[in-house]
Design a protein around this motif. Structure first.
Motif, PDB file in Angstrom:
ATOM      1  N   ASN A 211       0.854  -1.183   0.000  1.00 16.56           N
ATOM      2  CA  ASN A 211       0.000   0.000   0.000  1.00 16.56           C
ATOM      3  C   ASN A 211       0.893   1.235   0.000  1.00 16.56           C
ATOM      4  N   ALA A 212       0.989   1.861  -1.182  1.00 17.20           N
ATOM      5  CA  ALA A 212       1.790   3.078  -1.344  1.00 17.20           C
ATOM      6  C   ALA A 212       0.920   4.165  -1.954  1.00 17.20           C
ATOM      7  N   THR A 213      -0.296   4.286  -1.436  1.00 19.33           N
ATOM      8  CA  THR A 213      -1.275   5.175  -2.053  1.00 19.33           C
ATOM      9  C   THR A 213      -1.348   6.554  -1.408  1.00 19.33           C
ATOM     10  N   GLY A 214      -0.353   6.914  -0.616  1.00 20.28           N
ATOM     11  CA  GLY A 214      -0.235   8.277  -0.120  1.00 20.28           C
ATOM     12  C   GLY A 214      -1.433   8.733   0.680  1.00 20.28           C
ATOM     13  N   ALA A 215      -1.990   9.874   0.281  1.00 22.17           N
ATOM     14  CA  ALA A 215      -3.116  10.452   1.012  1.00 22.17           C
ATOM     15  C   ALA A 215      -4.341   9.547   1.006  1.00 22.17           C
ATOM     16  N   TRP A 216      -4.378   8.576   0.086  1.00 16.83           N
ATOM     17  CA  TRP A 216      -5.498   7.643  -0.010  1.00 16.83           C
ATOM     18  C   TRP A 216      -5.225   6.345   0.747  1.00 16.83           C
ATOM     19  N   SER A 217      -4.076   6.224   1.405  1.00 17.81           N
ATOM     20  CA  SER A 217      -3.665   4.948   1.989  1.00 17.81           C
ATOM     21  C   SER A 217      -4.573   4.489   3.113  1.00 17.81           C
ATOM     22  N   GLY A 218      -5.139   5.418   3.888  1.00 21.79           N
ATOM     23  CA  GLY A 218      -6.061   5.021   4.948  1.00 21.79           C
ATOM     24  C   GLY A 218      -7.303   4.361   4.380  1.00 21.79           C
ATOM     25  N   LEU A 219      -7.832   4.905   3.288  1.00 19.92           N
ATOM     26  CA  LEU A 219      -9.018   4.327   2.649  1.00 19.92           C
ATOM     27  C   LEU A 219      -8.692   2.975   2.033  1.00 19.92           C
ATOM     28  N   VAL A 220      -7.526   2.856   1.410  1.00 15.68           N
ATOM     29  CA  VAL A 220      -7.127   1.576   0.818  1.00 15.68           C
ATOM     30  C   VAL A 220      -6.932   0.530   1.903  1.00 15.68           C
ATOM     31  N   ALA A 221      -6.344   0.913   3.026  1.00 15.39           N
ATOM     32  CA  ALA A 221      -6.127  -0.038   4.120  1.00 15.39           C
ATOM     33  C   ALA A 221      -7.448  -0.604   4.624  1.00 15.39           C
ATOM     34  N   GLU A 222      -8.506   0.215   4.625  1.00 12.63           N
ATOM     35  CA  GLU A 222      -9.816  -0.255   5.084  1.00 12.63           C
ATOM     36  C   GLU A 222     -10.300  -1.448   4.276  1.00 12.63           C
ATOM     37  N   LYS A 223      -9.929  -1.520   3.015  1.00 13.66           N
ATOM     38  CA  LYS A 223     -10.379  -2.619   2.155  1.00 13.66           C
ATOM     39  C   LYS A 223      -9.787  -3.952   2.595  1.00 13.66           C
ATOM     40  N   PHE A 224      -8.737  -3.881   3.394  1.00 13.23           N
ATOM     41  CA  PHE A 224      -8.101  -5.088   3.927  1.00 13.23           C
ATOM     42  C   PHE A 224      -8.456  -5.300   5.395  1.00 13.23           C
ATOM     43  N   GLY A 225      -9.314  -4.445   5.933  1.00 15.35           N
ATOM     44  CA  GLY A 225      -9.657  -4.524   7.349  1.00 15.35           C
ATOM     45  C   GLY A 225      -8.567  -4.008   8.256  1.00 15.35           C
ATOM     46  N   MET A 226      -7.710  -3.154   7.725  1.00 13.78           N
ATOM     47  CA  MET A 226      -6.550  -2.677   8.470  1.00 13.78           C
ATOM     48  C   MET A 226      -6.771  -1.244   8.926  1.00 13.78           C
ATOM     49  N   PRO A 227      -6.806  -0.976  10.226  1.00 13.62           N
ATOM     50  CA  PRO A 227      -6.911   0.411  10.699  1.00 13.62           C
ATOM     51  C   PRO A 227      -5.592   1.144  10.467  1.00 13.62           C
ATOM     52  N   LEU A 228      -5.649   2.249   9.751  1.00 11.51           N
ATOM     53  CA  LEU A 228      -4.440   3.013   9.442  1.00 11.51           C
ATOM     54  C   LEU A 228      -4.757   4.492   9.609  1.00 11.51           C
ATOM     55  N   PRO A 229      -4.167   5.157  10.613  1.00 17.99           N
ATOM     56  CA  PRO A 229      -4.548   6.529  10.955  1.00 17.99           C
ATOM     57  C   PRO A 229      -3.916   7.579  10.044  1.00 17.99           C
ATOM     58  N   ILE A 230      -4.065   7.409   8.746  1.00 16.99           N
ATOM     59  CA  ILE A 230      -3.490   8.342   7.778  1.00 16.99           C
ATOM     60  C   ILE A 230      -4.617   9.051   7.050  1.00 16.99           C
ATOM     61  N   THR A 231      -4.602  10.369   7.103  1.00 17.33           N
ATOM     62  CA  THR A 231      -5.672  11.157   6.503  1.00 17.33           C
ATOM     63  C   THR A 231      -5.092  12.238   5.600  1.00 17.33           C
TER      64      THR A 231
END
Length: 393
Positions: A211-231
């Motif tokens: 996951n190297a999606t920058g500002a979108w990485s928090g949203l992408v992480a959600e698709k894997f069920g992964m909480p990622l505090p990046i906004t």
């Protein structure tokens, strides 16, 4: 609807910006036989954060990992033109060794001195300057309220567009496949990610996902069920000129997050509002320079009292809300073949070479080999234990 065939790769990199393209390049440099796919929805990079950045690269950090990533990345960028050209295209990042200057009020002298000592212990060249020394070097600066400054002469800036496309073209030459698409969902089992499904309907299977999606990485992480505090957080960059002649300036930063540097016949920079509302907002506030940036610049450099702003543009910081430092590592507790390299909070371009190398080493060798980035791993997010910079962000 035509069903697209499933595909299998060794590694799928989600995000083809400067960090994702660095990951792809280093994966293939570490292991040339890998099959690597890079998913990037916008090959024009219209909203890519790096292309809206100022291109600064500096060693003035306090976390050893950030200092060492900067040392490696700056050296890599300095040699980029010589080493990263492809068979049909030269690489050109227009590196300028303009230096960085951090300035602080008197009460911050102990902190700045500590930071300089840390940087020097890593081999960095840093000059700790008194107000009179600052005035001698930069005569247009008002120094009566300052305590000290730290000048790193070998820091500088480059062209982010050249860096991104240089990484991408080299990754493609080495065998990376760029797919214009977007991740919609992921299939996971109890121990690993099995595949991702794209907006086109195509499914990609892989042994590893990044996951190297920058500002979108928090949203992408959600698709894997992964909480990622990046906004995402909007910030502004301005190109402006002074009303009177002024000496060439390094990248000047202060404790209030004002930051600007010389750029051609003018200056480029901004003042980050860390409390700005989070979200994907690219609207430009054309009054921001006059309301926020200009007063700060003119107070420090009176020559800018007659400054003229010629252009303002917006971009996104990918803010790690836990501590402002990137997440670089695997989700070892749940999906160990899902890697994250995101949350740089404004430092993604400058650390892209070192971060890409680190992720590639993890994927290929199962461990960091040249620079131990373990403390930047996802484990600190799970434990809610911040690992933050003590210096100026």
């Amino acid at each position: 609807m035509t069903m697209l065939p499933d595909q299998k790769f060794d590694v799928v990199v989600m995000g083809g910006g400067i960090v994702g393209s660095s990951v792809a390049y280093y994966l293939l440099r570490e292991s040339p036989t890998l099959s690597v796919a890079v998913i990037e929805p916008d090959p024009t990079y219209e909203f890519a954060s790096a292309l809206r950045a100022s291109g600064g690269c500096r060693v003035q950090f306090t976390c050893p990992e950030n200092i060492e990533m900067s040392l490696y990345s700056i050296d890599f960028i300095k040699q980029f033109d010589a080493n990263m050209g492809t068979r049909d295209r030269p690489a050109n990042v227009e590196w300028i060794e303009g230096g960085y200057l951090f300035i602080v009020p008197p009460e911050q002298i102990p902190n700045l001195t500590r930071n300089v000592n840390i940087q020097r212990s890593h081999g960095c060249v840093v000059d700790l300057l008194t107000p009179s020394e600052l005035k001698a070097r930069f005569p247009s600066m008002r120094v009566d309220d300052l305590g000290a400054g730290a000048h790193t002469p070998h820091d500088g800036w480059c062209d982010p567009n050249g860096l991104l496309w240089g990484f991408r073209r080299k990754a493609v030459e080495l065998g990376a496949v760029y797919i214009q698409d977007r991740v919609e969902s992921a299939e996971v089992d109890a121990v690993k990610v099995k595949s991702v499904t794209l907006a086109s309907g195509r499914t990609l299977h892989a042994d590893a996902f990044v996951n190297a999606t920058g500002a979108w990485s928090g949203l992408v992480a959600e698709k894997f069920g992964m909480p990622l505090p990046i906004t995402p957080m909007r910030r502004f960059e301005h190109y402006f000129t002074a009303g009177s002649p002024v000496e060439r300036l390094p990248y000047v930063k202060d404790v209030n997050r004002m930051a600007f540097r010389s750029e051609g016949n003018g200056f480029s920079g901004g003042l980050v509002d860390g409390s700005a509302q989070r979200g994907f907002n690219f609207e430009v506030d054309h009054d921001y320079f006059e309301r926020v940036m200009w007063p700060a610049v003119a107070e420090r450099f009176p020559v800018f009292e007659a400054a003229k702003c010629h252009r303002t543009w917006s971009g996104l910081y990918e803010v790690n809300e836990l501590d402002g430092n990137p997440v670089i590592g695997a989700w070892n507790q749940r999906l160990p073949n899902l890697y994250t390299v995101a949350g740089f909070s404004g430092h993604g371009m400058m650390h892209a070479p070192a971060a890409g190398r680190g992720i590639a080493e993890l994927v290929v060798h199962g461990k960091f080999q040249t620079l131990d980035l373990t403390r930047l791993g996802y484990e600190r997010v799970t434990a809610n234990q911040a690992y933050a910079e003590a210096g100026i962000l």
